[in-house]
Write an enzyme that holds these catalytic residues in place. Structure first.
Site, mmCIF file in Angstrom:
data_model
loop_
_atom_site.group_PDB
_atom_site.id
_atom_site.type_symbol
_atom_site.label_atom_id
_atom_site.label_comp_id
_atom_site.label_asym_id
_atom_site.label_seq_id
_atom_site.Cartn_x
_atom_site.Cartn_y
_atom_site.Cartn_z
ATOM 1 N N LEU A 95 -39.126 6.205 23.989
ATOM 2 C CA LEU A 95 -39.756 5.358 25.014
ATOM 3 C C LEU A 95 -39.985 3.948 24.482
ATOM 4 O O LEU A 95 -40.674 3.154 25.083
ATOM 5 C CB LEU A 95 -41.087 5.978 25.465
ATOM 6 C CG LEU A 95 -40.980 7.378 26.076
ATOM 7 C CD1 LEU A 95 -42.359 7.946 26.392
ATOM 8 C CD2 LEU A 95 -40.129 7.356 27.342
ATOM 9 N N ASP B 54 -26.078 -1.434 26.264
ATOM 10 C CA ASP B 54 -26.636 -2.782 25.997
ATOM 11 C C ASP B 54 -25.967 -3.474 24.816
ATOM 12 O O ASP B 54 -25.887 -4.700 24.791
ATOM 13 C CB ASP B 54 -28.162 -2.776 25.874
ATOM 14 C CG ASP B 54 -28.734 -2.028 24.688
ATOM 15 O OD1 ASP B 54 -27.992 -1.271 24.033
ATOM 16 O OD2 ASP B 54 -29.946 -2.211 24.417
ATOM 17 N N SER C 10 -41.529 2.817 21.533
ATOM 18 C CA SER C 10 -42.836 2.488 20.962
ATOM 19 C C SER C 10 -42.716 1.264 20.058
ATOM 20 O O SER C 10 -43.634 0.452 19.972
ATOM 21 C CB SER C 10 -43.376 3.671 20.157
ATOM 22 O OG SER C 10 -42.438 4.097 19.195
ATOM 23 N N SER C 11 -41.577 1.111 19.396
ATOM 24 C CA SER C 11 -41.419 -0.013 18.469
ATOM 25 C C SER C 11 -41.325 -1.342 19.221
ATOM 26 O O SER C 11 -41.968 -2.316 18.840
ATOM 27 C CB SER C 11 -40.199 0.196 17.572
ATOM 28 O OG SER C 11 -39.055 0.407 18.348
ATOM 29 N N ASP D 160 -34.680 -2.727 25.162
ATOM 30 C CA ASP D 160 -36.081 -2.307 25.054
ATOM 31 C C ASP D 160 -37.019 -3.507 25.050
ATOM 32 O O ASP D 160 -38.070 -3.497 25.695
ATOM 33 C CB ASP D 160 -36.290 -1.477 23.785
ATOM 34 C CG ASP D 160 -35.401 -0.244 23.764
ATOM 35 O OD1 ASP D 160 -34.854 0.116 24.828
ATOM 36 O OD2 ASP D 160 -35.244 0.350 22.683
HETATM 37 C C1 GLA Z 1 -32.261 2.482 21.900
HETATM 38 C C2 GLA Z 1 -31.949 1.019 21.587
HETATM 39 C C3 GLA Z 1 -31.502 0.277 22.834
HETATM 40 C C4 GLA Z 1 -30.363 1.025 23.535
HETATM 41 C C5 GLA Z 1 -30.719 2.498 23.711
HETATM 42 C C6 GLA Z 1 -29.552 3.309 24.242
HETATM 43 O O1 GLA Z 1 -33.363 2.560 22.761
HETATM 44 O O2 GLA Z 1 -33.099 0.384 21.062
HETATM 45 O O3 GLA Z 1 -31.124 -1.029 22.499
HETATM 46 O O4 GLA Z 1 -29.160 0.852 22.843
HETATM 47 O O5 GLA Z 1 -31.128 3.088 22.495
HETATM 48 O O6 GLA Z 1 -29.259 2.936 25.548
#
Ligand code: GLA
Length: 386
Positions: free
Chosen positions: A129, A42, A131-132, A176
């Protein structure tokens, strides 16, 4: 199970009245996610395929006539601060997530004032997962409904991401927050992290006689934060060497042709990103054709790439993946940033118990903490409950 987990909306409503002596103006919820595939892509403008799961943060909130944020977490306690004092590097601990979210909305859509807010969450913390993001998105939605602000899911996700980047201080990508805001029930969400275009792709394991199991290793290795930033920098350097805006813009052949210029480590980091992007698109193509049963090898190849090329796995994650595959999973991989957290395994429904037991037994043999294993059901993104 605690009362606030059985009925979190009732729990935050009650706690709000007890603590603040009035009724909240509303109640909002935002889910956690698992990422089916597309890891560490991402922040390279690439593709991800997360689904929201039925674990979530729930907030009750009401405006205040001043700029005070009174924040009560049913898990963590109470914090109070002025919105004008929320700045990068100034807020520490759990309060940075809700306070950062309000601050970020105020940057995007002023004016935004104070809030009384009660928060509860059943998303395991540090488990990968997100949470934040759940807390940030629930708070952004609450503050947006109460003070005004953007309607578009992408803008809400960007507001939540800015809280994480600038106030919490984690240089995460957009996956996320977009997952928490924009996923839909019964589907995984293909997200192009460059354009923020989404496609909701049918994802119904039960209809295919399958279960998507999440294995929470319940470990989170301390190198995670520094290593995340370090991987991100390596990718940016690789893109610069290759003369493109982001690794999204190159193929595996381009990366291989530049092996000497990239150096051995950056070459492997870049190879993970380009092969992972290709795997996301291959999985989406299979899902569009109703071939959920055929995506397993891509999941397992993703894990190998994260373990060997990107080097973000951990012994517990490798053990979970190997044990699940040996016990009949069609595919398995770590999910999230890595260095602990969760793995997922796509399993024939009839083998779910065998796979769960096999993973638990291998963890016991290795002397690891017992993992938590649960099925993931794709649910809707952030919403107002009341
Ligand atoms: C964390 C980051 C995301 C992404 C993943 C890895 O969850 O918050 O933005 O980079 O790691 O895919």
């Amino acid at each position: 199970m605690h009362a606030e987990q059985r009925d979190p909306a009732a729990a935050v409503r009650r706690a709000f009245a007890d603590r603040f002596g009035r009724r909240p103006e509303g109640i909002w919820a935002a889910p956690a996610r698992v990422n089916l595939i597309g890891e560490h892509t991402d922040y390279n403008d690439g593709f991800v395929l997360p689904l929201a799961i039925d674990r979530r943060a729930v907030v009750a909130a009401a405006r205040r006539p001043d700029d005070v944020l009174r924040l009560l977490s049913l898990q963590k306690g109470e914090e109070q601060l002025h919105l004008r004092d929320v700045r990068p590097g100034r807020v520490h601990g759990w309060a940075a997530y809700p306070a950062g979210a309000v601050w970020s909305l105020a940057q995007d859509s002023p004016p935004v004032g104070g809030l009384d807010l009660v928060l509860t969450s059943d998303v395991p913390i540090g488990s990968g997962l997100s949470s934040s993001a759940a807390v940030e998105c629930a708070t952004v939605l609450a503050a947006r409904d109460l003070y005004g602000g953007p309607d578009q899911p992408e803008r809400l996700a960007l507001v939540a991401q800015r809280a994480e980047n600038e106030i919490v201080g984690v240089p995460c990508g957009i996956m996320d927050q977009m997952a928490s805001v924009a996923c839909t029930a019964g589907r995984a969400m293909l997200l192009d992290t460059r354009s923020l275009a989404t496609e909701q792709v049918a994802f119904d394991p039960a209809a295919a006689g399958l279960v998507l199991l999440v294995v929470d290793t319940r470990v989170s290795h301390s190198l995670a934060d520094g290593a995340y930033a370090e991987r991100r920098t390596a990718c940016e350097q690789a893109a610069r060497v290759l003369g493109v805006p982001a690794l999204r813009d190159v193929t595996e052949a381009d990366v291989d042709a530049a092996r000497d210029r990239l150096g051995e480590v950056r070459h492997r980091r870049a190879r993970h990103v380009v092969t992972e992007n290709a795997r996301v698109l291959a999985v989406v193509e299979l899902l569009r054709r109703g071939r959920l049963d055929a995506i397993g090898p891509a999941l397992t190849a993703s894990h190998a790439s994260l373990r060997d090329d990107y080097e973000v796995s951990a012994a517990e994650l490798d053990t979970a993946v190997e044990a699940a595959l040996a016990a009949g999973a069609l595919g398995a991989r770590m999910t999230g940033a890595g260095f602990g957290g969760c793995a997922l395994a796509l399993v024939p429904a009839g083998a779910a118990r065998t796979v769960t037991r096999a993973v638990q037994a291998r963890f016991a043999e290795h002397g690891f903490r017992p993992p938590a294993v649960f099925p993931a059901h794709p649910t809707d993104g952030a919403t107002r409950l009341a």
